[in-house]
Design a protein around this motif. Sequence first.
Motif, PDB file in Angstrom:
ATOM      1  N   ASP A  16       0.826  -1.213   0.000  1.00 59.93           N
ATOM      2  CA  ASP A  16       0.000   0.000   0.000  1.00 59.93           C
ATOM      3  C   ASP A  16       0.861   1.265   0.000  1.00 59.93           C
ATOM      4  N   VAL A  19       2.004   2.102  -3.423  1.00 63.35           N
ATOM      5  CA  VAL A  19       0.953   2.774  -4.192  1.00 63.35           C
ATOM      6  C   VAL A  19       1.031   4.289  -3.990  1.00 63.35           C
ATOM      7  N   TYR A  52      -8.314   6.310   1.043  1.00 58.33           N
ATOM      8  CA  TYR A  52      -7.943   5.073   0.349  1.00 58.33           C
ATOM      9  C   TYR A  52      -8.344   3.865   1.198  1.00 58.33           C
ATOM     10  N   PHE A  56     -11.442   1.384   0.092  1.00 60.12           N
ATOM     11  CA  PHE A  56     -11.147   0.004  -0.301  1.00 60.12           C
ATOM     12  C   PHE A  56     -11.651  -1.011   0.720  1.00 60.12           C
ATOM     13  N   THR A  63      -7.496  -3.586   0.915  1.00 56.25           N
ATOM     14  CA  THR A  63      -6.785  -2.611   0.094  1.00 56.25           C
ATOM     15  C   THR A  63      -6.049  -3.357  -1.013  1.00 56.25           C
ATOM     16  N   LEU A  64      -5.379  -2.610  -1.875  1.00 55.10           N
ATOM     17  CA  LEU A  64      -4.601  -3.255  -2.935  1.00 55.10           C
ATOM     18  C   LEU A  64      -3.509  -4.142  -2.352  1.00 55.10           C
ATOM     19  N   MET A  67      -5.158  -7.262  -1.142  1.00 52.73           N
ATOM     20  CA  MET A  67      -5.513  -8.084  -2.310  1.00 52.73           C
ATOM     21  C   MET A  67      -4.285  -8.841  -2.806  1.00 52.73           C
ATOM     22  N   ALA A  68      -3.165  -8.130  -2.913  1.00 51.03           N
ATOM     23  CA  ALA A  68      -1.936  -8.736  -3.430  1.00 51.03           C
ATOM     24  C   ALA A  68      -1.445  -9.870  -2.536  1.00 51.03           C
TER      25      ALA A  68
END
Length: 182
Positions: A16, A19, A52, A56, A63-64, A67-68
């Motif tokens: 994160d 990002v 953010y 999310f 969050t991204l 997710m990853a």
Amino acid sequence: MKYAGFRVRFGAVIVDLLVFIPFIVIYFWLEGESKQLALAYSIPYSLLYAGYNIYFHGRFGQTLGKMALGIKVVRLDGMAMLYREAFLRHAVDLFLGILMTAASIIAYLSVSDAEYSAASGFLSHAKLRQDHEPFWHNYVTILMQAWCWSELIVLLSNEKKRAIHDFIAGTVVIQNDSRSAA
């Protein structure tokens, strides 16, 4: 439910933060360019991280970074979290971020345009801002550090690996079964 531990959660935070590198670079560049640009960007910049996370988590439960790394935040009953829980999870971070931004704004406004223009480069401007921050900025910094360390201690010392913000929101971070099924 399989609970997500410190390492995978820390990895998600690192993703994160990656990002946010472009936004951080923009902030540093703007601070080096002019006081007005730094002021104009400081409020949206400070709200960006909380926004953010709230968006999310409220929309996807992750969050991204999560997710990853295949983890997700859910309510204690295993149901998807809502925006209410997402806001509660980040309320303390948002509050502390607002205080830090207020200190920066006060500092920018305390520096004359001539003094700001006389300084050159990001480091000089950052030092100038730090020199003009209100006295209570140091207390907020200590409070932020205490918050981070207490979050870590609580996360490492309970069976469900919940941090304080999870207790506030009634959430838990789990391994995401849908990712491993894919």
